[in-house]
Design a protein around this motif. Sequence first.
Motif, PDB file in Angstrom:
ATOM      1  N   LEU A  81       1.696  13.587  -4.003  1.00  0.00           N
ATOM      2  CA  LEU A  81       1.990  12.158  -3.815  1.00  0.00           C
ATOM      3  C   LEU A  81       2.398  11.470  -5.116  1.00  0.00           C
ATOM      4  N   ARG A  82       2.000  12.031  -6.239  1.00  0.00           N
ATOM      5  CA  ARG A  82       2.507  11.478  -7.506  1.00  0.00           C
ATOM      6  C   ARG A  82       4.015  11.687  -7.606  1.00  0.00           C
ATOM      7  N   GLU A  83       4.464  12.815  -7.095  1.00  0.00           N
ATOM      8  CA  GLU A  83       5.894  13.140  -7.110  1.00  0.00           C
ATOM      9  C   GLU A  83       6.651  12.414  -5.993  1.00  0.00           C
ATOM     10  N   HIS A  84       6.024  12.329  -4.825  1.00  0.00           N
ATOM     11  CA  HIS A  84       6.633  11.712  -3.636  1.00  0.00           C
ATOM     12  C   HIS A  84       5.623  10.735  -3.036  1.00  0.00           C
ATOM     13  N   PRO A  85       5.614   9.475  -3.451  1.00  0.00           N
ATOM     14  CA  PRO A  85       4.584   8.527  -3.001  1.00  0.00           C
ATOM     15  C   PRO A  85       4.725   8.056  -1.551  1.00  0.00           C
ATOM     16  N   GLU A  86       5.825   8.388  -0.893  1.00  0.00           N
ATOM     17  CA  GLU A  86       5.970   8.028   0.518  1.00  0.00           C
ATOM     18  C   GLU A  86       5.186   9.045   1.341  1.00  0.00           C
ATOM     19  N   VAL A  87       4.128   8.577   1.994  1.00  0.00           N
ATOM     20  CA  VAL A  87       3.228   9.451   2.745  1.00  0.00           C
ATOM     21  C   VAL A  87       3.077   8.918   4.170  1.00  0.00           C
ATOM     22  N   GLU A  88       2.429   9.710   5.005  1.00  0.00           N
ATOM     23  CA  GLU A  88       2.034   9.257   6.337  1.00  0.00           C
ATOM     24  C   GLU A  88       0.530   9.399   6.434  1.00  0.00           C
ATOM     25  N   VAL A  89      -0.098   8.427   7.126  1.00  0.00           N
ATOM     26  CA  VAL A  89      -1.548   8.430   7.262  1.00  0.00           C
ATOM     27  C   VAL A  89      -1.919   8.183   8.717  1.00  0.00           C
ATOM     28  N   SER A  90      -2.796   9.042   9.216  1.00  0.00           N
ATOM     29  CA  SER A  90      -3.411   8.822  10.519  1.00  0.00           C
ATOM     30  C   SER A  90      -4.877   8.495  10.228  1.00  0.00           C
ATOM     31  N   PHE A  91      -5.236   7.233  10.387  1.00  0.00           N
ATOM     32  CA  PHE A  91      -6.579   6.765  10.061  1.00  0.00           C
ATOM     33  C   PHE A  91      -7.445   6.796  11.313  1.00  0.00           C
ATOM     34  N   ARG A  92      -8.578   7.491  11.239  1.00  0.00           N
ATOM     35  CA  ARG A  92      -9.507   7.615  12.374  1.00  0.00           C
ATOM     36  C   ARG A  92      -8.792   8.082  13.642  1.00  0.00           C
ATOM     37  N   SER A  93      -7.945   9.083  13.492  1.00  0.00           N
ATOM     38  CA  SER A  93      -7.205   9.685  14.604  1.00  0.00           C
ATOM     39  C   SER A  93      -6.200   8.747  15.246  1.00  0.00           C
ATOM     40  N   GLY A  94      -5.861   7.669  14.560  1.00  0.00           N
ATOM     41  CA  GLY A  94      -4.861   6.747  15.083  1.00  0.00           C
ATOM     42  C   GLY A  94      -3.460   7.302  14.883  1.00  0.00           C
ATOM     43  N   PRO A  95      -2.469   6.512  15.256  1.00  0.00           N
ATOM     44  CA  PRO A  95      -1.084   6.968  15.079  1.00  0.00           C
ATOM     45  C   PRO A  95      -0.739   7.121  13.605  1.00  0.00           C
ATOM     46  N   ARG A  96       0.186   8.006  13.331  1.00  0.00           N
ATOM     47  CA  ARG A  96       0.659   8.181  11.953  1.00  0.00           C
ATOM     48  C   ARG A  96       1.437   6.944  11.543  1.00  0.00           C
ATOM     49  N   LYS A  97       1.125   6.463  10.350  1.00  0.00           N
ATOM     50  CA  LYS A  97       1.807   5.280   9.834  1.00  0.00           C
ATOM     51  C   LYS A  97       2.408   5.600   8.478  1.00  0.00           C
ATOM     52  N   PRO A  98       3.621   5.126   8.237  1.00  0.00           N
ATOM     53  CA  PRO A  98       4.207   5.321   6.907  1.00  0.00           C
ATOM     54  C   PRO A  98       3.483   4.442   5.893  1.00  0.00           C
ATOM     55  N   MET A  99       3.094   5.061   4.790  1.00  0.00           N
ATOM     56  CA  MET A  99       2.393   4.331   3.744  1.00  0.00           C
ATOM     57  C   MET A  99       2.935   4.759   2.390  1.00  0.00           C
ATOM     58  N   THR A 100       2.613   3.964   1.397  1.00  0.00           N
ATOM     59  CA  THR A 100       2.967   4.290   0.022  1.00  0.00           C
ATOM     60  C   THR A 100       1.671   4.540  -0.737  1.00  0.00           C
ATOM     61  N   ALA A 101       1.665   5.632  -1.473  1.00  0.00           N
ATOM     62  CA  ALA A 101       0.496   6.000  -2.271  1.00  0.00           C
ATOM     63  C   ALA A 101       0.772   5.684  -3.733  1.00  0.00           C
ATOM     64  N   ARG A 102      -0.266   5.182  -4.397  1.00  0.00           N
ATOM     65  CA  ARG A 102      -0.159   5.011  -5.838  1.00  0.00           C
ATOM     66  C   ARG A 102      -1.528   5.215  -6.460  1.00  0.00           C
ATOM     67  N   VAL A 103      -1.513   5.724  -7.664  1.00  0.00           N
ATOM     68  CA  VAL A 103      -2.745   5.957  -8.402  1.00  0.00           C
ATOM     69  C   VAL A 103      -3.234   4.615  -8.929  1.00  0.00           C
ATOM     70  N   ALA A 104      -4.515   4.365  -8.771  1.00  0.00           N
ATOM     71  CA  ALA A 104      -5.105   3.120  -9.262  1.00  0.00           C
ATOM     72  C   ALA A 104      -4.927   3.028 -10.777  1.00  0.00           C
ATOM     73  N   SER A 105      -4.603   1.843 -11.235  1.00  0.00           N
ATOM     74  CA  SER A 105      -4.504   1.608 -12.680  1.00  0.00           C
ATOM     75  C   SER A 105      -5.898   1.716 -13.290  1.00  0.00           C
ATOM     76  N   ALA A 106      -5.962   1.758 -14.600  1.00  0.00           N
ATOM     77  CA  ALA A 106      -7.254   1.824 -15.299  1.00  0.00           C
ATOM     78  C   ALA A 106      -8.130   0.628 -14.917  1.00  0.00           C
ATOM     79  N   GLU A 107      -7.525  -0.544 -14.821  1.00  0.00           N
ATOM     80  CA  GLU A 107      -8.288  -1.748 -14.464  1.00  0.00           C
ATOM     81  C   GLU A 107      -8.784  -1.672 -13.020  1.00  0.00           C
ATOM     82  N   GLU A 108      -7.899  -1.229 -12.123  1.00  0.00           N
ATOM     83  CA  GLU A 108      -8.300  -1.095 -10.712  1.00  0.00           C
ATOM     84  C   GLU A 108      -9.412  -0.064 -10.561  1.00  0.00           C
TER      85      GLU A 108
END
Length: 143
Positions: A81-108
Amino acid sequence: MPSDRALKTMNMVHRGLLRISGGKLGNTFSGMPSLELTTIGRKSGRPHSVMLTAPLVEGDTIVVVASRGGDPVHPAWYLNLREHPEVEVSFRSGPRKPMTARVASAEERADLWPKVTGKYKVYAGYQERTTREIPLVLLSPRK
């Protein structure tokens, strides 16, 4: 540290439990909601899915931990995901949703890590096992 084979087996069993139960079993693990994260392989260019837990959900952002059980190396899904931040997520067996992944900053991370470890102490133990800083990844709906 879990071997690659053990991690793949755990993922396969988790997916099977979800499938067999129609999503009734396996939507939580150790008190955390589970999700299926699909990334694009940084080397293969093919989709790869992994079952993860989400220790924090803040609004429409899901926080996952790239711990790999305290291993000294990052999990493959994190590298993907660092290389390709466009991901899909199925949360709690729900439908797959397009999401963007990013690494939390030091402050976050400084803000979120105590929330994660305060609620789920296992992650503090994972951090103690390794010299690498375990990253937090923020998954947000794609815009």
